[in-house]
Design a protein around this motif. Structure first.
Motif, PDB file in Angstrom:
ATOM      1  N   UNK A   1       0.868  -1.140   0.069  1.00  0.00           N
ATOM      2  CA  UNK A   1      -0.152   0.096  -0.037  1.00  0.00           C
ATOM      3  C   UNK A   1       0.776   1.340  -0.031  1.00  0.00           C
TER       4      UNK A   1
ATOM      5  N   UNK B   1      -7.367   2.667   4.112  1.00  0.00           N
ATOM      6  CA  UNK B   1      -6.931   1.247   3.703  1.00  0.00           C
ATOM      7  C   UNK B   1      -5.858   1.189   4.669  1.00  0.00           C
TER       8      UNK B   1
ATOM      9  N   UNK C   1      -7.071   0.593   8.627  1.00  0.00           N
ATOM     10  CA  UNK C   1      -7.923  -0.364   8.762  1.00  0.00           C
ATOM     11  C   UNK C   1      -6.697  -1.643   9.036  1.00  0.00           C
TER      12      UNK C   1
ATOM     13  N   UNK D   1     -12.857  -1.094   3.746  1.00  0.00           N
ATOM     14  CA  UNK D   1     -11.510  -0.481   3.566  1.00  0.00           C
ATOM     15  C   UNK D   1     -10.728  -1.970   3.437  1.00  0.00           C
ATOM     16  N   UNK D   2     -10.839  -3.021   4.022  1.00  0.00           N
ATOM     17  CA  UNK D   2     -10.053  -4.204   4.010  1.00  0.00           C
ATOM     18  C   UNK D   2     -10.478  -4.917   2.605  1.00  0.00           C
TER      19      UNK D   2
ATOM     20  N   UNK E   1     -11.501  -3.368  -0.115  1.00  0.00           N
ATOM     21  CA  UNK E   1     -10.944  -2.467  -1.093  1.00  0.00           C
ATOM     22  C   UNK E   1      -9.290  -2.731  -1.467  1.00  0.00           C
ATOM     23  N   UNK E   2      -8.609  -3.269  -0.303  1.00  0.00           N
ATOM     24  CA  UNK E   2      -7.261  -3.447  -0.243  1.00  0.00           C
ATOM     25  C   UNK E   2      -7.248  -5.121  -1.132  1.00  0.00           C
TER      26      UNK E   2
ATOM     27  N   UNK F   1      -7.211  -4.144  -4.614  1.00  0.00           N
ATOM     28  CA  UNK F   1      -6.041  -3.659  -5.190  1.00  0.00           C
ATOM     29  C   UNK F   1      -4.850  -4.903  -5.426  1.00  0.00           C
TER      30      UNK F   1
END
Lengths: 497, 497
Positions: free
Chosen positions: A24, A43, A46, B16-17, B19-20, B23
């Motif tokens: 990240x 992100x 979290x 949030x997790x 969306x990681x 990615x």
């Protein structure tokens, strides 16, 4: 499943999450769209929460209790046994995760974010007073952290230990005092030689050719691009780990040496990561021994190897093939001088390898006095400038060019700076040890064959992971205790010969 | 903090997790070094475990119980109230997370990984029997999932619902039967026109110019590159969300239309994501209404807008400026024909918008029969080929060109295919509704002004998030129930006029 296997599974889980966190950060500095930082903050927050939960998992505490009973004395740093260092480091991580209240972690994260923006603004506007309260809060939080972790009586020692396990203030002070005594006059002597300043030779070097040339060089040094990449960012860095190593550089058409040496520096970090045992990245055996050791690996390639005449005897013809017109009017000697230019620069990251360590010594002494209370935050700019004047004959024209130049303190990273010079000292010491043990080292480098040196570093440094700390590793690799004499010898030979 | 605020914080954390996770998948398909897939698997597995824990957090159950008591009838899909849809979707996610045993989740993840590799190998070696056992296991697991989630008597309905909430087998069957009745003869009629095949016009289009042209086009369509990127991957896709939208395309010097229309298609997906309310991405109000609606947004831009004469009246001169030499011998009519070429292609992803939906109808009928037991896995290839022969007069020369061509089933994604054609139907229906409501739509497109259509889609579709499902959204946006007549009208007008 045995207690060890259960611990191992938990460490693998934590490491997987931490490596995501690294990705990240890498993505944020290389690719993240301009307006998407808000989501990245969510992100990262979290994920940090999830990592902290995993690190503080009470079952890890139970497993460690059990394993420590089975394996007494895991604290012994010299243990050649594999499980000892793993338990020792896992205990350290667990204790720190459980002893820091989550309210502290949250306050620290919030302060880092606020202080970063305050720093960037203060630097831009040359406004130290607006930044001072954030520095004070960071100093207070660092002391509070030391209280939580049981280092209340020596908070700056903890800050150093966080970056270089096994090192304390007294050790750094002793080494830096020795170094400073000889380096300050040596730097003045070198700076007084007119030919050492950089000739203004470079304009219009196409970026695509800079990129292919630096890929050729970094590949020949041994970087494995099947487990890594190089991209661009504002400031070069090396992220990831040996399973997926992400370096960055930056390009300037008028400064091809900057992208080249930045990428060589990061390649040194990358080679260390890629040399750590791949099946142990989640525990102490596959973890770097500290920031100082890490920096020694970047610097030995950047400076001792790749700024040498021997290296350029091999690479100058290739460099000229890549840029035939641009280099037509540049002599070999001019090129070598440009690669080894020395000057009085107020900015640490723009400074050469001769003056660099004086920048670091100033920072170490500043931090130590901040933590001891001898120096107040409000007096930082005046103290900073006086030190620069005394040691380097540099007179910063603004705080932006002075005490505001570095990002580190905005993240509360006191105790980080000493690692750079510890790394430079170790790099030079490793260099002479390698020369003594590898009689054909110079000839190999002159032939573009870097495998013997890389293999030597793999064997002496990389394969040990965090099993030994910097001072132990230095002794094991070189047969001598860490000393600034090797760095001083190297600088004399390179710049006064 | 109120119960709603506490739920909101938990949903933000989960999002949030997630969306990681998105990615990580994007990075895997665009940038991941060749040998680093092992670490990515560990990262994805660790994150999936953490996400599942967060989704199944018992406190979410308690909060939902409390909120459902305060807000009766949150199940009502038509609720115009904001909290209703949020609670309804949060309940669905929580129930699914808690009802699926973690052993099921692990078995499914393992099977997906194994079946993907088995599929890739089977396709390469044209060896259906080696893949058949994995398909059978996926079919069995899909039925087991349905049992766990309370859909045991209609597992294929659940599969459709997973991709398009609110839609069931009977609805798809009714719509597809209507469509097929007219589309099969229409496709044959269009395919019999010789001028519809693609002229072979394109070679040597420089990739850097393809890239700048498609960026010009996708920017003018409205894609916000400050909250998004376009990179390259083997297969184009759109990942991320409206806070950071990551599209991909692919480049071929001899096929500039492929990269252009791929990127326009993904831009349609990206515009939908970027049109969802940014402050609600973590709940139903900022979530896409389903795969069918998503596909309608990619297809309306790709097909109705960007394959039209009106669009090319505006963009052809710009296209010629980008590639003056390459297009010198290509007439305007040839270019338009190439953009709207129709042919018998056994491969779905390479097929045109006329025959595409027949590929989908075959897959829907195949899946339905697999779930009902009318069709055995072993009989798939013969059934597949017979369907292609009957509907499209296509005779696959191998299973690699037939039943093995799609990746979907290797991930257990039964019920996904219908979304594509539901999306095509909705795209055409939206197109005519927009034309009726925006009298200057054609003129705007002819002037390269796409904002009026985008604003209309934002208002009619995007801003509602997942508040309404596909059928409800269709009625609200167009005033009519979803019907294949609009798609058929559009195809006749485009290809027979």
């Amino acid at each position: 499943m045995s207690a060890y296997d259960r611990l191992d599974a938990k460490l693998r889980h934590i490491h997987a999450l931490e490596s995501i966190s690294g990705l990240l950060e890498w993505d944020e500095q290389t690719l993240l769209p301009a307006d998407s930082a808000d989501q990245r903050q969510n992100q990262s927050a979290a994920l940090a929460q999830v990592i902290h939960q995993a690190q503080a998992d009470p079952e890890i505490g139970t497993l460690l209790d059990e394993l420590e009973t089975q394996n007494p004395e895991p604290e012994t740093q010299n243990s050649a046994d594999s499980i000892g260092p793993i338990i020792r480091d896992a205990r350290k991580t667990y204790d720190r995760a459980t002893r820091l209240p989550s309210s502290f972690v949250e306050r620290h994260a919030r302060l880092c974010s606020e202080a970063y923006h305050a720093w960037a603004k203060a630097r831009e506007e040359d406004d130290f007073p607006s930044y001072a309260p954030y520095l004070q809060q960071h100093l207070d939080l660092a002391k509070e952290r030391a209280e939580h972790l049981g280092w209340g009586d020596r908070p700056y020692d903890l800050q150093i230990e966080l970056h270089d396990p096994g090192i304390d203030t007294e050790t750094v002070d002793r080494l830096f005092t020795q170094l400073k005594t000889d380096l300050a006059p040596l730097a003045q002597e070198i700076l007084s030689i007119p030919s050492k300043t950089a000739p203004d030779l470079f304009t219009g070097f196409p970026i695509d050719r800079q990129e292919s040339f630096l890929k050729e060089v970094t590949t020949s040094l041994g970087f494995n691009y099947k487990r890594g990449r190089i991209d661009t960012s504002l400031h070069p860095f090396c992220a990831g780990n040996g399973a997926d190593t992400r370096m960055t550089t930056r390009f300037d058409e008028d400064n091809p040496l900057d992208s080249l040496f930045s990428s060589i520096h990061e390649t040194g970090h990358g080679l260390y990561e890629q040399g750590l045992p791949l099946d142990s990245l989640h525990n102490a055996l596959g973890t770097a021994a500290g920031m100082g050791v890490h920096e020694s690996q970047s610097r030995i390639w950047e400076n001792q190897v790749c700024r040498s005449r021997t290296f350029w005897n091999h690479y100058e013809p290739k460099f000229r093939v890549a840029f035939p017109q641009r280099l037509a009017s540049v002599s070999s000697e001019d090129l070598y001088q440009a690669i080894n230019a020395v000057s009085r620069n107020p900015i640490r990251v723009d400074s050469d390898e001769v003056t660099y360590n004086l920048h670091i010594i100033i920072r170490f002494e500043t931090e130590r006095k901040l933590f001891s209370g001898e120096l107040a935050i409000a007096d930082l700019p005046a103290y900073w400038n006086a030190q620069y004047e005394e040691l380097l004959d540099i007179h910063p024209t603004s705080n932006a060019q002075g005490v505001l130049q570095d990002v580190h303190w905005s993240g509360g990273a006191f105790g980080y700076f000493p690692s750079y010079t510890l790394g430079n000292m170790l790099a030079a010491q490793l260099w002479y040890a390698a020369q003594a043990q590898l009689p054909s080292l110079d000839a190999d480098i002159g032939n573009g064959n870097f495998a013997p040196l890389l293999d030597w570093l793999r064997k002496k440094i990389h394969r040990h992971g965090a099993r030994y700390h910097l001072l132990e590793l230095t002794e094991k690799a070189t047969g001598q205790t860490l000393s600034p004499t090797h760095l001083l010898r190297y600088l004399r030979e390179r710049y006064l010969a």
